[in-house]
Design an enzyme around this catalytic site. Sequence first.
Site, PDB file in Angstrom:
ATOM      1  N   LYS A  80       0.857  -1.232  -0.034  1.00  0.00           N
ATOM      2  CA  LYS A  80       0.047   0.118  -0.081  1.00  0.00           C
ATOM      3  C   LYS A  80       0.909   1.189  -0.073  1.00  0.00           C
ATOM      4  O   LYS A  80       2.076   1.299   0.279  1.00  0.00           O
ATOM      5  CB  LYS A  80      -0.956   0.060   1.232  1.00  0.00           C
ATOM      6  CG  LYS A  80      -1.962   0.690   1.221  1.00  0.00           C
ATOM      7  CD  LYS A  80      -3.365   0.013   0.621  1.00  0.00           C
ATOM      8  CE  LYS A  80      -4.430   1.109   0.548  1.00  0.00           C
ATOM      9  NZ  LYS A  80      -5.711   0.284   0.003  1.00  0.00           N
ATOM     10  N   VAL A 182     -18.683   2.203  -5.153  1.00  0.00           N
ATOM     11  CA  VAL A 182     -19.189   1.213  -4.666  1.00  0.00           C
ATOM     12  C   VAL A 182     -20.655   1.074  -4.277  1.00  0.00           C
ATOM     13  O   VAL A 182     -21.491   0.304  -4.538  1.00  0.00           O
ATOM     14  CB  VAL A 182     -18.469   0.503  -3.751  1.00  0.00           C
ATOM     15  CG1 VAL A 182     -18.743  -0.936  -3.454  1.00  0.00           C
ATOM     16  CG2 VAL A 182     -16.906   0.415  -4.446  1.00  0.00           C
TER      17      VAL A 182
HETATM   18  P1  NAD Z   1     -16.437   6.647  -2.414  1.00  0.00           P
HETATM   19  O1  NAD Z   1     -15.424   7.889  -2.126  1.00  0.00           O
HETATM   20  O2  NAD Z   1     -16.616   6.853  -3.873  1.00  0.00           O
HETATM   21  O3  NAD Z   1     -17.746   6.842  -1.813  1.00  0.00           O
HETATM   22  C1  NAD Z   1     -18.017   7.001  -0.388  1.00  0.00           C
HETATM   23  C2  NAD Z   1     -19.143   7.481  -0.125  1.00  0.00           C
HETATM   24  O4  NAD Z   1     -19.561   7.514   1.191  1.00  0.00           O
HETATM   25  C3  NAD Z   1     -19.340   9.244  -0.783  1.00  0.00           C
HETATM   26  O5  NAD Z   1     -20.613   9.050  -1.386  1.00  0.00           O
HETATM   27  C4  NAD Z   1     -19.560   9.803   0.565  1.00  0.00           C
HETATM   28  O6  NAD Z   1     -20.361  10.955   0.450  1.00  0.00           O
HETATM   29  C5  NAD Z   1     -20.010   8.691   1.855  1.00  0.00           C
HETATM   30  N1  NAD Z   1     -20.014   8.876   3.146  1.00  0.00           N
HETATM   31  C6  NAD Z   1     -18.856   9.584   3.867  1.00  0.00           C
HETATM   32  N2  NAD Z   1     -19.277   9.666   5.136  1.00  0.00           N
HETATM   33  C7  NAD Z   1     -20.377   9.124   5.217  1.00  0.00           C
HETATM   34  C8  NAD Z   1     -21.210   8.796   6.392  1.00  0.00           C
HETATM   35  N3  NAD Z   1     -20.796   9.388   7.728  1.00  0.00           N
HETATM   36  N4  NAD Z   1     -22.458   8.232   5.982  1.00  0.00           N
HETATM   37  C9  NAD Z   1     -22.919   7.672   4.921  1.00  0.00           C
HETATM   38  N5  NAD Z   1     -22.012   7.875   3.793  1.00  0.00           N
HETATM   39  C10 NAD Z   1     -20.723   8.686   3.935  1.00  0.00           C
HETATM   40  O7  NAD Z   1     -15.508   5.502  -2.162  1.00  0.00           O
HETATM   41  P2  NAD Z   1     -15.810   4.027  -2.751  1.00  0.00           P
HETATM   42  O8  NAD Z   1     -14.697   3.879  -3.597  1.00  0.00           O
HETATM   43  O9  NAD Z   1     -17.389   3.734  -3.099  1.00  0.00           O
HETATM   44  O10 NAD Z   1     -15.452   2.989  -1.496  1.00  0.00           O
HETATM   45  C11 NAD Z   1     -16.529   2.769  -0.490  1.00  0.00           C
HETATM   46  C12 NAD Z   1     -15.745   2.107   0.651  1.00  0.00           C
HETATM   47  O11 NAD Z   1     -15.473   0.704  -0.186  1.00  0.00           O
HETATM   48  C13 NAD Z   1     -14.358   2.728   1.144  1.00  0.00           C
HETATM   49  O12 NAD Z   1     -14.363   2.207   2.607  1.00  0.00           O
HETATM   50  C14 NAD Z   1     -13.417   1.901   0.220  1.00  0.00           C
HETATM   51  O13 NAD Z   1     -11.973   1.988   1.020  1.00  0.00           O
HETATM   52  C15 NAD Z   1     -13.861   0.532   0.112  1.00  0.00           C
HETATM   53  N6  NAD Z   1     -13.408  -0.349  -1.117  1.00  0.00           N
HETATM   54  C16 NAD Z   1     -13.529   0.259  -2.199  1.00  0.00           C
HETATM   55  C17 NAD Z   1     -13.117  -0.289  -3.258  1.00  0.00           C
HETATM   56  C18 NAD Z   1     -13.318   0.088  -4.589  1.00  0.00           C
HETATM   57  O14 NAD Z   1     -12.956  -0.667  -5.517  1.00  0.00           O
HETATM   58  N7  NAD Z   1     -13.702   1.425  -4.781  1.00  0.00           N
HETATM   59  C19 NAD Z   1     -12.472  -1.565  -3.144  1.00  0.00           C
HETATM   60  C20 NAD Z   1     -12.329  -2.113  -1.994  1.00  0.00           C
HETATM   61  C21 NAD Z   1     -12.807  -1.390  -0.869  1.00  0.00           C
END
Ligand code: NAD
Length: 355
Positions: A80, A182
């Site tokens: 990472k 996601v």
């Molecule tokens: P993203 O930044 O696109 O979306 C996150 C969303 O969460 C945003 O819409 C934000 O407004 C919202 N948010 C923030 N605080 C919040 C709260 N208190 N309550 C509700 N919603 C809130 O991120 P993503 O790519 O969709 O990833 C989401 C999660 O999944 C993260 O933890 C990330 O580490 C994990 N993840 C993502 C991937 C990937 O392929 N993108 C892979 C593995 C894990």
Amino acid sequence: MTVFTAKEFDNHEDVLFFHDRKTGLKAIIAVHDTTLGPALGGTRMWDYGSEEDAIADVLRLSRGMTYKSSLAGINLGGGKSVIIGNSHTDKTPELFEAFGRAVDQLGGTYIAAEDVGTTVKDLEIARRRTRHIAGISEGNAGDPSPATAWGVFHGLRAAVEFELKKTTLAGVTVAVQGLGNVGYGLCELLRNAGAQLIVADPHDAAVEKAVKNLGATAVGIDAIYDQDADVFAPCALGAILNDETIARLKVRAVAGSANNQLAEDRHAKMLMEKGILYAPDYAINAGGIIIISHEGPSFNREKAMRQVAEIHDTCLNIFKRARAEKVTTAEIADKIALERLDRVKSEKGDLALAS
Ligand code: NAD
């Protein structure tokens, strides 16, 4: 400031610190374990409160990638990187080019991808200075989020099958926290499968879209823990499974994409004692890394997505083993990941001895 004695260190192979005078880049790249292949993991850009926080974060996340790839059965190691800075105000193309040069110095031992605070576009800029970047160009995996959502969907199906004894999602209510890349994708898949959605996100436009297009019910960001739903799908923040929230949850299962959902390891036990089935975060959210592991000249999206769907079986196997051994699902996920790692390590050791 400690590294070797930090509790997150866990025998990392490499931890490298980079500083670029011209652009002000401050980055750390951590390579936890390359037994299974080159260490692949996202690049997080975050305004850390202290350098200790940045080191702890990169070490913890890098170790997590070793376990995630091992459990997913792919030939990648765990690594990472973090860039210390504000992702809204400190980004410049030059900064990401400097980061690309830093990645290149590892000669392919570490492969970077997007993560919280970085975008595919940022990584495309870094790609100008190194070929060791994954999850960017079209024709290859591209943005891994749809694959992650696809994997979470199948892991969630497994949780419903195991805990609610239902073979379809029709009529199942899922409370989704976070409607980002996601979370929103997951909502679409759930809706198409007949599930009812309760959603929360501080970003109003995303919530309105889910209400209008997917018939979701919107609730406040704090109220998401109190919903009468079957499944809670955390797709936003880490550490959301803690003493306070677990006490409030009324669901039968937790199945979502967020990384590091448990505030502390003991919260897995707390969930089990409350009768809530927990789909371990790194088991259910491995879709992105699985599709990236397929990148290369013969990349085939359909084939990769079929492997992502196997997250259903991986989760079901974890649930069954945990129930049979009367331990938490988190413990079983770690056990399976370590079993594979140890097996490959000893095979490699045997090969080294034979040659
Ligand atoms: P993203 O930044 O696109 O979306 C996150 C969303 O969460 C945003 O819409 C934000 O407004 C919202 N948010 C923030 N605080 C919040 C709260 N208190 N309550 C509700 N919603 C809130 O991120 P993503 O790519 O969709 O990833 C989401 C999660 O999944 C993260 O933890 C990330 O580490 C994990 N993840 C993502 C991937 C990937 O392929 N993108 C892979 C593995 C894990």
